[in-house]
Design a protein around this motif. Sequence first.
Motif, PDB file in Angstrom:
ATOM      1  N   GLY A  30       0.803  -1.214   0.000  1.00 62.77           N
ATOM      2  CA  GLY A  30       0.000   0.000   0.000  1.00 62.77           C
ATOM      3  C   GLY A  30       0.833   1.259   0.000  1.00 62.77           C
ATOM      4  N   ARG A  31       1.998   1.213   0.644  1.00 65.79           N
ATOM      5  CA  ARG A  31       2.870   2.387   0.703  1.00 65.79           C
ATOM      6  C   ARG A  31       3.568   2.647  -0.631  1.00 65.79           C
ATOM      7  NH1 ARG A  31       6.606   3.086   5.790  1.00 65.79           N
ATOM      8  NH2 ARG A  31       6.387   5.245   5.045  1.00 65.79           N
ATOM      9  N   MET A  32       3.482   1.713  -1.545  1.00 61.30           N
ATOM     10  CA  MET A  32       4.078   1.901  -2.872  1.00 61.30           C
ATOM     11  C   MET A  32       3.150   2.647  -3.819  1.00 61.30           C
ATOM     12  SD  MET A  32       5.973  -1.785  -3.316  1.00 61.30           S
ATOM     13  CE  MET A  32       7.120  -2.336  -2.043  1.00 61.30           C
ATOM     14  N   ARG A  33       1.942   2.953  -3.352  1.00 60.81           N
ATOM     15  CA  ARG A  33       1.028   3.778  -4.139  1.00 60.81           C
ATOM     16  C   ARG A  33       1.240   5.245  -3.775  1.00 60.81           C
ATOM     17  NH1 ARG A  33      -2.519  -0.428  -2.432  1.00 60.81           N
ATOM     18  NH2 ARG A  33      -3.098  -1.782  -4.163  1.00 60.81           N
ATOM     19  N   TYR A  86      -3.318   5.546   6.067  1.00 56.72           N
ATOM     20  CA  TYR A  86      -3.036   5.651   7.490  1.00 56.72           C
ATOM     21  C   TYR A  86      -1.548   5.793   7.761  1.00 56.72           C
ATOM     22  CZ  TYR A  86      -1.659   0.712   7.338  1.00 56.72           C
ATOM     23  OH  TYR A  86      -1.034  -0.475   7.045  1.00 56.72           O
ATOM     24  N   ILE A  87      -0.718   5.529   6.753  1.00 58.09           N
ATOM     25  CA  ILE A  87       0.732   5.665   6.877  1.00 58.09           C
ATOM     26  C   ILE A  87       1.223   6.300   5.580  1.00 58.09           C
ATOM     27  CG2 ILE A  87       1.147   3.329   5.990  1.00 58.09           C
ATOM     28  CD1 ILE A  87       3.494   3.127   7.979  1.00 58.09           C
ATOM     29  N   PRO A  88       2.190   7.226   5.636  1.00 58.43           N
ATOM     30  CA  PRO A  88       2.611   7.929   4.418  1.00 58.43           C
ATOM     31  C   PRO A  88       3.167   6.984   3.359  1.00 58.43           C
ATOM     32  CG  PRO A  88       3.410   9.066   6.374  1.00 58.43           C
ATOM     33  CD  PRO A  88       2.861   7.758   6.834  1.00 58.43           C
ATOM     34  N   PRO A  89       2.990   7.318   2.075  1.00 56.56           N
ATOM     35  CA  PRO A  89       3.533   6.479   1.011  1.00 56.56           C
ATOM     36  C   PRO A  89       5.053   6.580   0.940  1.00 56.56           C
ATOM     37  CG  PRO A  89       2.594   8.477   0.083  1.00 56.56           C
ATOM     38  CD  PRO A  89       2.255   8.477   1.550  1.00 56.56           C
TER      39      PRO A  89
END
Length: 336
Positions: free
Chosen positions: A52-55, A60-63
């Motif tokens: 999800g952080r790769m988008r 809820y957490i920064p990319p």
Amino acid sequence: MTVSREIRLAAHPVGEPGPEHFELVETGVPEPEEGQIVVRNTWMSVDPYMRGRMRDEESYIPPFQLGAPLEGSAVGEVVASRSAAVPVGATVVHFLGWREYAVMEAAAATVVDTTVAPAEAYLGALGATGLTAYAALTEVAPVRQGDVVLISAAAGAVGTIAGQLARKLGAARVIGSAGGALKGKKLVEKFGYDVAVDYRAGSLAAQLAEAAPDGVDVYVDHVGGDHLVAAIDALRPGGRIALVGAISTYNATSPVPGPANLFSLAAKDATMRGMLVNSYFHLFPEWIGKAAGWLADGSLHTELTVAEGIAQAPSAFLDMMRGGNVGKMLVRLAAC
């Protein structure tokens, strides 16, 4: 100057990520400033939430940022320190993984006791992985004596712990979903499950009806999609669902429709609750106190799938996302 290798995000994946979305870069390690430490990382974790952080979108957490090193849980040895609180030689866990050396504020690291368990355990059973299983089964969808418990992605990092924990909490029957007969065999022989269903081997609903003919009381969801639909259908009155993850949807390129049977939760007076493990960090001392004892007496079994070296970190992540691990997937960065 010491040279460190690190993995950076080269491009935002659309659909399933590949090796081309990562780059291995050499960089110098600066001297620590006042209040900082330098950590030589020995182990790092790869986890599904990282997809999800790769988008390039807020959550809820920064990319992750393009051209910057990725982040994640890691453990290592302090090799330089300008902090009285964290001396050279201490073993610490922190969030600057995906690199061989990390420079950080001392307050961002937690000293751990490697006489209780090996350093890598603090990324698995004694880390957020174990805490997720504990919080899910005690706070979010609490297990009661005699319950039938269903856990998806049961052969994964959280699932291998959750099955054993459900049994310790009084479950009468523990059912795990995993892909393939070999994983199912391990669930029953090593990780506390009574029966495993193989989602690759036919109808999930039919297999679940056979494994739990009277339904289930608790479902811990790591998959979403058809698993969640089948679990809602099988849920008993008063049942509880913990939404921990939905790995079947993480590479989707368009909005994923939700289950069509959600309203049956109302008819069953059931609950479904999402969870973020960082909301339960206050339970860490309680969990570690219990889990360390179980590890020591042999009643909590763990397994690691290990990749060797920072260059293999992207492959480890991609393999984990495809279900190539049993237990916790870790990357060993250096000899301890």
